[in-house]
Design an enzyme around this catalytic site. Structure first.
Site, mmCIF file in Angstrom:
data_model
loop_
_atom_site.group_PDB
_atom_site.id
_atom_site.type_symbol
_atom_site.label_atom_id
_atom_site.label_comp_id
_atom_site.label_asym_id
_atom_site.label_seq_id
_atom_site.Cartn_x
_atom_site.Cartn_y
_atom_site.Cartn_z
ATOM 1 N N ASP A 54 -9.755 -48.980 27.487
ATOM 2 C CA ASP A 54 -10.789 -50.039 27.401
ATOM 3 C C ASP A 54 -12.107 -49.631 27.834
ATOM 4 O O ASP A 54 -13.160 -50.188 27.634
ATOM 5 C CB ASP A 54 -10.043 -51.299 28.110
ATOM 6 C CG ASP A 54 -10.668 -52.604 27.738
ATOM 7 O OD1 ASP A 54 -11.050 -52.799 26.571
ATOM 8 O OD2 ASP A 54 -10.668 -53.551 28.587
ATOM 9 N N CYS A 165 -13.216 -58.263 17.953
ATOM 10 C CA CYS A 165 -12.805 -57.786 19.535
ATOM 11 C C CYS A 165 -12.911 -58.888 20.398
ATOM 12 O O CYS A 165 -12.060 -58.916 21.129
ATOM 13 C CB CYS A 165 -13.480 -56.375 19.669
ATOM 14 S SG CYS A 165 -12.986 -55.593 21.216
ATOM 15 N N GLU A 238 -9.093 -52.673 15.633
ATOM 16 C CA GLU A 238 -8.425 -53.246 16.941
ATOM 17 C C GLU A 238 -6.859 -53.365 17.245
ATOM 18 O O GLU A 238 -6.224 -53.030 18.040
ATOM 19 C CB GLU A 238 -8.994 -54.676 17.288
ATOM 20 C CG GLU A 238 -10.432 -54.956 17.886
ATOM 21 C CD GLU A 238 -10.248 -54.351 19.183
ATOM 22 O OE1 GLU A 238 -9.895 -55.115 19.942
ATOM 23 O OE2 GLU A 238 -10.878 -53.534 19.611
#
Length: 564
Positions: A54, A165, A238
């Site tokens: 991330d 996202c 994603e």
């Protein structure tokens, strides 16, 4: 499932794109990583890997926002992008603080150990960086677009590639937070989830959606199509990112993750797969046939007029509806069972079985189905509207059937199997599934009005269900799933290892609860199952537990059973 982003105006580009992608977003929610994380059983190394990935995402996000700000020609848009970039930088600080303060102290993991981005991370970051350079499908080819006018489009393209996202993260955060509220045992990632699920993330999602709408206003229809393609590509990347996160432990999703299991999938048809009940469709075909006879003036003493057929069917429908409700009332015990009472439920549904058979007898005696053409039935089946996501599910089961060792059966009260055969043939699934239902009698492809009665009641369905499983033999492991929507499906739903109720039938829930059946939303139910296995054998499903799982979405069912 909660629909987020309602602050986005009706008809806005961002809202349209999200609605069209929402069923895909479910596939991220039902990944092993998200389910294990939500359950609190995710191994710490897997969690640390995710945090590191991330961070790679967020760094690229900050770069993309910086480029979007340069390309925007509106002061308000520039200011909005600046605010969003600051939020990303704050989230990066939160990650660093969390890793240093929590992981280091509580779990003894070395936060200085570098973790390289996995291929799924690289694919998304490369895609986003390419977008900042104008390398988009529908654009003018490789290389940065340099004219001032076209730079403003790049700002819109960048934001279009980033919005899904943000919305997906806010969507998942909501689900994480809901499950965390019900976790009384303490969750190892509670602090991170609370930070991740904070209101600021939803605010940021709404802000970027508003920004996308603002930047989309001056664009042409063709340019909006480019943005939508970018949006859907980003959503796919994603979902791929979440689906490949390594967890190193057994997971309850997808259900096909154990190749040793022979998965047997059963489904009802009417209002489970379809939008309209098949009996109404078949009656309408017969009525329209009578209307054609009236219009042509055919002198047929045996033919019934359009008005006679319509009145007869309306009378049968009213009688069935009224008596069905009375029958349901009569079979309910006076008090709700304190524990699951399968034997009592079987006895009560025997009364419903008698009622269904009597109703079918009235239809046959009325002659309302007489004269129906097989060709008309097949045409109706070809154009039958199935529930959203249902076709995708069946087609994807067929694609994976041999590789994943699956069987597919449809158990239905439908009067005419030819309608089902035509419906499944039109979506390319007929040769790969087994249909168990009733048949019409024909003379020269014209219905006589008689029904070959094979499956009319809950008892018929459950007997067929048991027979199919028993014929598989005792070799190997069998895992059964039943998907249904009505009281008539209750016994099969409960006998199956996994019973999934789709839709919102109040009768089904009312009858089930009176006999001690528990109804649990599918995702929270899977989270609870994940907590039960906690490193043990993942084969923990069994029939007659008295627990059924509920959903309103075929996409959820596909995500659970098949995964991405």
């Amino acid at each position: 499932m909660a629909m987020l982003g309602m602050a986005v105006e009706e008809g806005s580009a961002a809202k349209r794109f999200w609605i069209r992608s929402r069923k895909e977003a479910v596939f991220a929610q039902y990944t092993p990583f998200v389910v294990c994380l939500t359950a609190g059983t995710l191994e710490t190394e897997a969690f640390r890997n995710y945090i590191a990935q991330d961070v790679h995402f967020l760094k690229t996000y900050a770069q993309a926002y910086e480029m979007a700000e340069e390309c925007a020609d509106d002061d308000d848009a520039k200011a909005a992008i600046t605010d969003l970039r600051k939020a990303v930088l704050e989230r990066l600080k939160m990650h660093n603080s969390f890793v240093q303060d929590s992981v280091m102290q509580e779990w003894g993991i070395d936060p200085t150990k570098e973790i390289v981005p996995i291929p799924a991370t690289v694919k998304y970051t490369d895609f986003l960086l390419a977008t900042t350079l104008g390398k988009v499908e529908g654009g003018k080819g490789p290389g940065k677009i340099v004219t001032p006018f076209e730079e403003t489009k790049i700002a819109a393209y960048i934001v279009g590639a980033m919005t899904p996202c943000m919305r997906l993260c806010a969507f998942l955060a909501k689900e994480l937070q809901v499950c965390l509220q019900h976790d009384a045992n303490g969750h190892p990632y509670k602090k991170w989830i609370e930070n991740y699920s904070s209101e600021s993330l939803e605010v940021a999602a709404v802000q970027i959606e508003d920004l996308l709408d603002k930047l989309s206003v001056p664009l042409t229809g063709e340019e909006l199509e480019v943005i939508e393609k970018l949006y859907h590509q980003a959503m796919k990347l994603e979902i791929d990112f979440f689906s490949v996160q390594p967890i190193g432990q057994p997971a309850v999703v997808p259900l096909t993750n154990d190749p040793a299991n022979h998965l047997v999938i059963f489904s009802d048809f009417d209002l489970t797969c379809t939008v309209v009940d098949s009996s109404a469709i078949l009656a309408e075909i017969a009525i329209l046939t009578a209307a054609k006879t009236d219009h042509s003036g055919t002198d047929n003493l045996n033919a019934r007029s359009f008005s006679e057929m319509r009145n007869s069917w309306d009378s049968l429908s009213r009688q069935y509806t009224g008596e069905y409700e009375q029958c349901i009332e009569s079979l309910l015990p006076k008090e709700e069972a304190k524990t699951f009472d399968y034997e009592g439920l079987c006895k009560s549904l025997g009364l419903l079985s008698d009622f269904e058979k009597q109703a079918n007898s009235r239809v046959i005696e009325s002659g309302v189905l007489k004269g129906t053409s097989l060709d008309d039935i097949k045409r109706a089946g070809e154009h039958l509207i199935l529930q959203d996501g249902c076709t995708d599910f069946f087609q994807n089961v067929v694609k994976k059937k041999e590789k994943l060792n699956m069987d597919l059966h449809v158990l239905s009260y439908c009067w005419c199997a030819d309608l089902l055969r035509s419906a499944f043939s039109s979506v390319g699934c007929l040769n790969y599934l087994n249909i168990h239902t009733n048949e019409f009698n024909y003379q020269e492809s014209i219905s006589t009005g008689e029904i070959v009665r094979k499956m009319e009641s809950p008892m018929d369905k459950v007997e067929a269900f048991k027979s199919i499983l028993s014929n598989l033999g005792s070799n190997g492991k069998h895992l059964s799933v039943y998907i249904g929507d009505s009281v008539g499906d209750l016994l099969c739903l409960l006998e199956a290892d996994v019973g999934i109720v789709i839709g919102s039938s109040t009768s089904l829930r009312r009858v089930g609860k009176q006999f001690g059946v528990s109804f649990i939303p599918l995702f929270p139910g899977l989270v609870n199952k994940q907590r039960q296995i906690n490193g043990k054998d993942s084969c923990i499903w069994k029939g007659l537990s008295g627990v059924l799982y509920t959903t309103s979405s075929w996409s959820e069912i596909e995500a659970f059973i098949l995964g991405t």
